[in-house]
Design a protein around this motif. Structure first.
Motif, PDB file in Angstrom:
ATOM      1  N   TYR A 112       0.859  -1.179   0.000  1.00 24.62           N
ATOM      2  CA  TYR A 112       0.000   0.000   0.000  1.00 24.62           C
ATOM      3  C   TYR A 112       0.897   1.232   0.000  1.00 24.62           C
ATOM      4  O   TYR A 112       1.746   1.393   0.884  1.00 24.62           O
ATOM      5  N   GLU A 113       0.724   2.105  -1.000  1.00 26.03           N
ATOM      6  CA  GLU A 113       1.680   3.178  -1.252  1.00 26.03           C
ATOM      7  C   GLU A 113       1.420   4.435  -0.439  1.00 26.03           C
ATOM      8  O   GLU A 113       2.182   5.390  -0.529  1.00 26.03           O
ATOM      9  N   GLY A 114       0.336   4.463   0.342  1.00 24.74           N
ATOM     10  CA  GLY A 114       0.121   5.584   1.248  1.00 24.74           C
ATOM     11  C   GLY A 114      -0.660   6.740   0.678  1.00 24.74           C
ATOM     12  O   GLY A 114      -0.645   7.831   1.260  1.00 24.74           O
ATOM     13  N   HIS A 115      -1.357   6.531  -0.428  1.00 27.35           N
ATOM     14  CA  HIS A 115      -2.140   7.623  -1.005  1.00 27.35           C
ATOM     15  C   HIS A 115      -3.442   7.805  -0.228  1.00 27.35           C
ATOM     16  O   HIS A 115      -3.868   6.935   0.548  1.00 27.35           O
ATOM     17  N   GLY A 116      -4.094   8.920  -0.474  1.00 24.26           N
ATOM     18  CA  GLY A 116      -5.276   9.270   0.301  1.00 24.26           C
ATOM     19  C   GLY A 116      -6.492   8.418   0.022  1.00 24.26           C
ATOM     20  O   GLY A 116      -7.480   8.494   0.758  1.00 24.26           O
ATOM     21  N   ASP A 117      -6.462   7.612  -1.035  1.00 25.91           N
ATOM     22  CA  ASP A 117      -7.620   6.794  -1.364  1.00 25.91           C
ATOM     23  C   ASP A 117      -7.355   5.302  -1.209  1.00 25.91           C
ATOM     24  O   ASP A 117      -8.099   4.479  -1.728  1.00 25.91           O
ATOM     25  N   GLN A 118      -6.272   4.925  -0.503  1.00 23.61           N
ATOM     26  CA  GLN A 118      -5.965   3.502  -0.432  1.00 23.61           C
ATOM     27  C   GLN A 118      -7.015   2.767   0.410  1.00 23.61           C
ATOM     28  O   GLN A 118      -7.519   3.279   1.407  1.00 23.61           O
ATOM     29  N   PRO A 119      -7.357   1.533   0.008  1.00 21.38           N
ATOM     30  CA  PRO A 119      -8.419   0.789   0.689  1.00 21.38           C
ATOM     31  C   PRO A 119      -7.907   0.111   1.949  1.00 21.38           C
ATOM     32  O   PRO A 119      -6.694   0.058   2.216  1.00 21.38           O
ATOM     33  N   VAL A 120      -8.831  -0.427   2.708  1.00 22.77           N
ATOM     34  CA  VAL A 120      -8.497  -1.229   3.885  1.00 22.77           C
ATOM     35  C   VAL A 120      -8.000  -2.586   3.423  1.00 22.77           C
ATOM     36  O   VAL A 120      -8.559  -3.191   2.503  1.00 22.77           O
ATOM     37  N   ASP A 121      -6.943  -3.073   4.030  1.00 23.26           N
ATOM     38  CA  ASP A 121      -6.441  -4.397   3.676  1.00 23.26           C
ATOM     39  C   ASP A 121      -7.443  -5.461   4.129  1.00 23.26           C
ATOM     40  O   ASP A 121      -7.909  -5.438   5.276  1.00 23.26           O
ATOM     41  N   PRO A 122      -7.788  -6.424   3.270  1.00 23.24           N
ATOM     42  CA  PRO A 122      -8.806  -7.409   3.644  1.00 23.24           C
ATOM     43  C   PRO A 122      -8.401  -8.298   4.810  1.00 23.24           C
ATOM     44  O   PRO A 122      -9.248  -8.684   5.621  1.00 23.24           O
ATOM     45  N   LEU A 123      -7.111  -8.639   4.919  1.00 20.47           N
ATOM     46  CA  LEU A 123      -6.678  -9.491   6.024  1.00 20.47           C
ATOM     47  C   LEU A 123      -6.783  -8.750   7.350  1.00 20.47           C
ATOM     48  O   LEU A 123      -7.296  -9.293   8.346  1.00 20.47           O
ATOM     49  N   LEU A 124      -6.313  -7.496   7.382  1.00 18.11           N
ATOM     50  CA  LEU A 124      -6.418  -6.710   8.608  1.00 18.11           C
ATOM     51  C   LEU A 124      -7.872  -6.439   8.955  1.00 18.11           C
ATOM     52  O   LEU A 124      -8.256  -6.456  10.126  1.00 18.11           O
ATOM     53  N   SER A 125      -8.684  -6.210   7.930  1.00 17.27           N
ATOM     54  CA  SER A 125     -10.097  -5.947   8.175  1.00 17.27           C
ATOM     55  C   SER A 125     -10.783  -7.159   8.789  1.00 17.27           C
ATOM     56  O   SER A 125     -11.594  -7.027   9.712  1.00 17.27           O
ATOM     57  N   ALA A 126     -10.437  -8.362   8.293  1.00  8.75           N
ATOM     58  CA  ALA A 126     -11.042  -9.570   8.845  1.00  8.75           C
ATOM     59  C   ALA A 126     -10.622  -9.790  10.289  1.00  8.75           C
ATOM     60  O   ALA A 126     -11.392 -10.316  11.099  1.00  8.75           O
ATOM     61  N   ALA A 127      -9.399  -9.385  10.626  1.00  8.08           N
ATOM     62  CA  ALA A 127      -8.902  -9.607  11.981  1.00  8.08           C
ATOM     63  C   ALA A 127      -9.362  -8.529  12.960  1.00  8.08           C
ATOM     64  O   ALA A 127      -9.667  -8.813  14.116  1.00  8.08           O
ATOM     65  N   LEU A 128      -9.414  -7.268  12.493  1.00  8.09           N
ATOM     66  CA  LEU A 128      -9.698  -6.152  13.392  1.00  8.09           C
ATOM     67  C   LEU A 128     -11.128  -5.645  13.308  1.00  8.09           C
ATOM     68  O   LEU A 128     -11.568  -4.911  14.190  1.00  8.09           O
ATOM     69  N   GLY A 129     -11.829  -6.014  12.245  1.00  6.49           N
ATOM     70  CA  GLY A 129     -13.215  -5.594  12.126  1.00  6.49           C
ATOM     71  C   GLY A 129     -13.353  -4.129  11.765  1.00  6.49           C
ATOM     72  O   GLY A 129     -12.512  -3.535  11.068  1.00  6.49           O
ATOM     73  N   ALA A 130     -14.412  -3.521  12.276  1.00  9.29           N
ATOM     74  CA  ALA A 130     -14.745  -2.147  11.909  1.00  9.29           C
ATOM     75  C   ALA A 130     -13.694  -1.145  12.355  1.00  9.29           C
ATOM     76  O   ALA A 130     -13.597  -0.051  11.798  1.00  9.29           O
ATOM     77  N   GLN A 131     -12.893  -1.494  13.361  1.00 10.99           N
ATOM     78  CA  GLN A 131     -11.890  -0.552  13.855  1.00 10.99           C
ATOM     79  C   GLN A 131     -10.622  -0.544  13.005  1.00 10.99           C
ATOM     80  O   GLN A 131      -9.704   0.223  13.270  1.00 10.99           O
ATOM     81  N   CYS A 132     -10.564  -1.369  11.976  1.00 18.69           N
ATOM     82  CA  CYS A 132      -9.353  -1.451  11.150  1.00 18.69           C
ATOM     83  C   CYS A 132      -9.180  -0.174  10.338  1.00 18.69           C
ATOM     84  O   CYS A 132     -10.071   0.220   9.584  1.00 18.69           O
ATOM     85  N   PRO A 133      -8.040   0.511  10.453  1.00 18.90           N
ATOM     86  CA  PRO A 133      -7.808   1.731   9.676  1.00 18.90           C
ATOM     87  C   PRO A 133      -7.301   1.406   8.276  1.00 18.90           C
ATOM     88  O   PRO A 133      -6.738   0.340   8.026  1.00 18.90           O
ATOM     89  N   ALA A 134      -7.491   2.340   7.358  1.00 26.65           N
ATOM     90  CA  ALA A 134      -6.923   2.204   6.017  1.00 26.65           C
ATOM     91  C   ALA A 134      -5.492   2.720   5.964  1.00 26.65           C
ATOM     92  O   ALA A 134      -4.804   2.529   4.967  1.00 26.65           O
ATOM     93  N   ASN A 135      -5.035   3.376   7.031  1.00 22.41           N
ATOM     94  CA  ASN A 135      -3.663   3.903   7.116  1.00 22.41           C
ATOM     95  C   ASN A 135      -3.348   4.820   5.944  1.00 22.41           C
ATOM     96  O   ASN A 135      -2.252   4.771   5.379  1.00 22.41           O
ATOM     97  N   ARG A 136      -4.315   5.652   5.562  1.00 22.95           N
ATOM     98  CA  ARG A 136      -4.090   6.579   4.455  1.00 22.95           C
ATOM     99  C   ARG A 136      -3.026   7.599   4.853  1.00 22.95           C
ATOM    100  O   ARG A 136      -3.006   8.091   5.959  1.00 22.95           O
ATOM    101  N   GLY A 137      -2.160   7.896   3.913  1.00 20.23           N
ATOM    102  CA  GLY A 137      -1.039   8.782   4.199  1.00 20.23           C
ATOM    103  C   GLY A 137       0.184   8.038   4.699  1.00 20.23           C
ATOM    104  O   GLY A 137       1.244   8.632   4.871  1.00 20.23           O
ATOM    105  N   MET A 138       0.051   6.736   4.931  1.00 21.27           N
ATOM    106  CA  MET A 138       1.183   5.922   5.391  1.00 21.27           C
ATOM    107  C   MET A 138       1.341   4.721   4.463  1.00 21.27           C
ATOM    108  O   MET A 138       0.397   3.971   4.228  1.00 21.27           O
ATOM    109  N   ALA A 139       2.521   4.558   3.928  1.00 19.28           N
ATOM    110  CA  ALA A 139       2.812   3.392   3.102  1.00 19.28           C
ATOM    111  C   ALA A 139       3.149   2.213   4.001  1.00 19.28           C
ATOM    112  O   ALA A 139       3.895   2.352   4.971  1.00 19.28           O
TER     113      ALA A 139
END
Length: 725
Positions: free
Chosen positions: A139-166
Motif C-alpha cells: 500500500y503506497e500511502g495515497h489518500g484513497d488507499q483501501p483497507v487491507d482485507p486481512l487486517l479488516s477480517a482480523a480487526l473488524g470495523a476498527q481497522c484503519p486504512a492507514n491513508r497517508g502511510m505506506a
C-alpha cells in the motif's frame, strides 16, 4: 488471535534518518518559523533494529532508500504438519510455520518497493518475485488507499486504512527458510525523486525551495527524527544554502545563485563602542587550527545501501578527522566529492569578519554574498543587527563549490544473488511394487523439480475435471530430471551390458549423477526411469555442464523388460529414482482422466502432468525360463518359472512368493489380445497329449504359444514358450 507486540522484524542497515527544515546559516532564519533544535541532528543508524515499540517514528523517504520499517500488526504463528513415509517406510512428521504481519514503511506516499532483504538474503528480487511462499500486498500511502482485507477480517470495523502511510502486508509468509522464525527484514523503498526533499520539507513551514537546494548526486534521503532545522542545517553542510528573504514566501536556494555579482559593501564606520568589532568598525578573526580531513558516513548505493565512509583526502582515518553523518544514498564518488566540499567550506568559514555600515540596504541580508573594500575574496552575510551605532554585519569567508579531486569507488562487496524464481517441472508416474506396504495399493510418485534458478518447492494437488484438491507440499529439493540426447536401442535385458552407452542432459547443470559398482547395482543404486523403462548404470561421466555419458547399462529393471525391447529415441524423459522423488499419497483417483498438478512460487499457473505407467504397481511380472519337451507317448509338456511383484532379490533354492490371491495362468496361441485358442492352469506347467498335439499342429503350426500370469488386478506380459511344431 492477533497480537500487536512483535519485535523480531529487524534491519541490516538503514532506518530512521532525520530532520525537518533547518536554519541554512545559523541564526539567519527565524526560530519561530523553523523551530529550535540541537546540532546533533540526523545520523546514520546502520545497527538499528525496527520493532513495534509504541511511539516509534515512521520515516519520510525521498528517492530510493533502504529502511526497516515498523511492525504495526501481526498474527500468531500458524503451524502445519506433514507426514511422509508409510508403505513399509518409517513415518516422519515435519512441522512448518507461517505468519502474517504488516510493516509501516513511510509516513508519506511512495511509488513502490524494490528488493526486500531477510537476514541479509533476498526475500523479494528486483523483478518483484518472492523467494519464499507467501503473499505480499503493498500500500503506497495515497489518500484513497483501501483497507487491507486481512487486517479488516482480523480487526473488524476498527481497522484503519492507514491513508497517508505506506505499508506492506505479508500474508502466510512461510518461515522454513529462516529457521521457523521471523527474519530481520529491510525494504528498498522508491519514493519519487530525491530532488523533492528540499521543497517537500520547506512547504511544511510555508516556505519554498529550489530543486537545486540539495547536494548534487543525492539519490535518496529519509527523514524520521530530528527537527526541520536540523535537516536543512545538515544539507547546508554539504551544499551551502541561503534564504532569499526578499521573496515571499521565503525561498531557499544555494548561496549566491540569485546574485549576478557579489555586492560591494561601503567602508566600515567607527564607533566608540567596542562590543562589536574594533573601534574602526571591523574585526577579522581566524581560528588558526590546521586544516583537518573530513570524512562522510553515508549509505552506499553500490553496496546495497550499506554504510560507507569517504574522506576528503581520499584516505579514511579515524585520527584527526572530523566525521559527518549524512544519512543519504550516494555513490562512493559523490560521497568523496561532498567530503571535500565540507572540508573546504569548514576551512573557509574559520575566517570571520565583523563589519559595521551606516545605512541598511534592502539588498543586504543573511545569505547574500558581498565584497569588502581593500579586502580580497568573497564573503557571506551570516547575520545582521540594527543598532543605534549602525548596521552590524557578521560575515564568513565564502567559496564557490569546486570540482572533486581524484575519485573513489565502493570496493569489492558481496551481495546476495537475485536468482529469478524457476518454474516447476513435474512428472507423475506409477512404479512396480517395491515389496513394502500393501501390494494392492498403487505406488504413485512425483518428480518435482525446476531448472536453473531459485526454487522453493511446490504444492501438489489432484486435478479432477479441472478442480484442484490439495494433496501435499513437495519441499525445495529438486528431483534429478532431464532427457536423453541419444537413442536407447532395444535390449534383451538379460545381463549387464558393459559396452552400452547413453547420453543424457539434466534440467539443471547443478544436478549430479554418480558412478557405482556391481554391488551397488545389486543394492538398487543408480536407477533411472527412461520413459517407462527402469535402467541402472555403472558409470556417470560429465561431458559438459548438464550433459552426462552413462555406461554399463542394466536394462529392463523392475519388470520393465518388455519396454527394453523397444527403441527409445532421443528426447525421452528421464528421472533418477532416488530419495528426491516424492511419494504421492493418493488413494482414490482415475489415472486415465485425472492429472497431478504442482504450483510453486515461480509458476503463474498450475503445472499439470498425466500419470505414466498406470497399473504397473499391481501388474504381475512376466514368467521366465520357458521349457518344453515331448515324452515317449507324444505328449507335449510346457513349463516356466513364476516371478512375483516385490520379490527382487530372488534367492537360490527358494520359490518366489505368490503375492497374488491365487496362482493362475493363461496359455494361448496367436495374438495375445485375442488368442486363437487358450488354456488355463493353476500351476506353472501345461501338458498337451498326442491327440491334442495333432489337432494343434494341423491348425496352428508355426505360431507362437505363450503364457501370461493372471494376478489379483491385472495380467502380466506374455512369455513366448515355443513355436507350435
Amino acid at each position: 488471535m492477533a497480537t500487536l507486540i512483535l519485535t523480531t522484524v529487524g534491519t541490516l542497515i538503514g532506518g530512521p534518518i532525520g530532520g525537518g527544515i533547518g536554519a541554512l546559516i545559523g541564526r539567519s532564519i527565524d526560530g519561530e518559523i523553523f523551530g529550535a533544535g540541537s546540532r546533533e541532528g540526523p545520523r546514520l543508524e546502520e545497527l538499528a533494529v525496527s520493532t513495534s515499540t509504541y511511539g516509534q517514528a515512521v520515516g519520510r523517504h525521498y528517492g530510493r532508500m533502504r529502511s526497516a520499517g515498523t511492525v504495526i500488526w501481526a498474527t500468531d504463528f500458524k503451524e502445519q504438519s506433514e507426514t511422509s513415509g508409510g508403505k513399509g517406510k518409517p513415518k516422519v512428521t515435519t512441522y512448518s510455520y507461517s505468519v502474517s504481519f504488516a510493516v509501516a514503511l513511510a509516513s508519506r506516499p511512495i511509488e513502490g518497493l524494490g528488493r526486500i532483504w531477510a537476514d541479509g538474503n533476498l526475500l523479494r528480487g528486483a523483478a518483484g518475485d518472492l523467494k519464499s511462499n507467501g503473499i505480499l500486498r503493498i500500500y503506497e500511502g495515497h489518500g484513497d488507499q483501501p483497507v487491507d482485507p486481512l487486517l479488516s477480517a482480523a480487526l473488524g470495523a476498527q481497522c484503519p486504512a492507514n491513508r497517508g502511510m505506506a505499508y506492506a502486508v505479508f500474508e502466510d509468509l512461510e518461515l522454513a527458510d529462516f529457521g521457523n522464525r521471523i527474519p530481520a527484514l529491510t525494504f528498498e523503498i522508491f519514493a519519487g525523486e530525491a530532488s523533492e526533499l528540499a521543497s517537500d520539507l520547506a512547504i511544511q513551514t510555508g516556505a519554498t525551495a529550489t530543486p537545486d537546494a540539495i547536494p548534487q548526486g543525492l539519490e535518496g534521503f529519509s527523514h524520521t527524527n530530528g527537527t526541520l532545522l536540523q535537516v536543512f542545517d545538515l544539507l547546508s553542510e554539504f551544499h551551502q544554502l541561503a534564504p532569499q528573504q526578499q521573496i515571499l514566501p521565503l525561498n531557499i536556494a544555494p548561496a549566491g545563485t540569485s546574485q549576478a555579482e557579489p555586492i560591494m559593501l561601503p567602508s566600515a564606520i567607527a564607533a566608540s563602542e567596542s562590543e562589536f568589532g574594533e573601534r574602526d568598525g571591523t574585526q577579522l578573526t581566524k581560528r588558526g587550527t590546521p586544516r583537518r580531513a573530513t570524512s562522510v558516513r553515508y549509505y552506499d548505493i553500490d553496496r546495497d545501501y550499506q554504510a560507507g565512509v569517504q574522506s576528503s583526502n581520499g584516505r579514511a582515518s579515524n585520527v584527526g578527522e572530523r566525521a559527518v553523518d549524512f544519512p543519504a544514498a550516494l555513490s562512493a564518488a559523490n560521497a568523496q566529492r561532498l567530503a571535500q566540499r565540507v572540508s573546504l567550506r569548514r576551512s573557509a568559514k574559520a575566517e570571520r569578519m565583523m563589519w559595521r555600515i551606516a545605512e541598511l540596504d534592502p539588498e543586504l541580508g543573511p545569505g547574500r554574498l558581498v565584497r569588502l573594500p581593500d579586502t580580497s575574496g568573497i564573503w557571506q552575510i551570516d547575520a545582521w543587527e540594527w543598532r543605534d551605532t549602525g548596521i552590524e554585519l557578521e560575515l564568513s569567508r565564502f567559496q564557490y563549490p569546486q570540482a572533486a579531486q581524484g575519485g573513489s569507488d565502493s570496493g569489492a562487496v558481496w551481495t546476495p544473488p537475485d536468482r529469478a524464481a524457476a518454474t516447476t517441472v513435474l512428472r507423475a508416474f506409477e512404479l512396480p511394487w517395491d515389496g513394502t506396504g500393501s501390494s494392492d495399493t498403487p505406488q504413485i510418485y512425483a518428480a518435482v523439480s525446476a531448472g536453473p534458478g531459485r526454487w522453493a518447492g511446490a504444492n501438489l494437488s489432484l486435478s479432477q475435471n479441472g478442480v484442484l484438491s490439495e494433496i501435499a507440499f513437495a519441499p525445495a529439493v529438486k528431483a534429478v530430471v532431464g532427457q536423453t540426447i541419444s537413442d536407447l536401442p532395444p535390449s534383451s535385458a538379460l545381463m549387464l551390458e558393459g559396452d552400452a552407452e547413453l547420453l543424457v542432459e539434466l534440467l539443471d547443470p547443478e544436478m549430479l549423477l554418480t558412478s557405482t559398482d556391481v554391488a551397488g547395482l545389486a543394492a538398487g543404486a543408480n536407477r533411472l526411469l527412461i520413459g517407462d523403462e527402469i535402467v541402472q548404470f555403472l558409470n556417470a561421466e560429465e561431458q559438459s555442464a548438464g550433459q552426462w555419458r552413462l555406461s554399463g547399462l542394466l536394462r529392463g529393471r523392475g519388470g520393465t523388460e518388455e519396454i527394453a525391447q523397444l527403441n527409445q529415441s532421443a528426447g525421452t524423459a528421464i528421472t533418477l529414482l532416488n530419495g528426491r522423488v516424492f511419494d504421492v499419497p493418493l488413494t482414490s483417483f482415475d489415472p486415465q482422466t485425472d492429472q497431478l498438478a504442482a504450483l510453486g512460487v515461480g509458476d503463474e499457473h498450475p503445472v499439470l502432468a498425466n500419470f505414466e505407467g498406470a497399473g504397473s504397481t499391481r501388474k504381475p511380472l512376466t514368467p521366465v525360463h520357458p521349457r518344453s519337451s515331448f515324452d515317449a507317448q507324444g505328449a507335449w509338456h510346457l513349463c516356466w518359472t513364476r516371478r512375483a511383484r516385490g520379490a527382487w532379490n530372488w534367492p537360490d533354492e527358494v520359490e518366489a512368493p505368490l503375492v497374488e490371491q491365487a496362482e493362475n495362468y493363461q496359455i494361448g496361441i496367436g495374438p495375445v489380445s485375442s488368442p486363437l485358442i487358450e488354456w488355463h492352469s493353476v500351476e506353472p506347467l501345461v501338458s498337451l497329449d498326442a491327440a491334442q498335439m495333432a489337432d494343434i499342429s494341423a491348425s496352428y503350426s508355426g505360431l507362437d504359444i505363450w503364457v501370461r500370469q493372471t494376478g489379483s488386478h491385472a495380467r502380466s506380459d506374455a512369455l513366448r514358450l515355443a513355436i507350435v511344431p
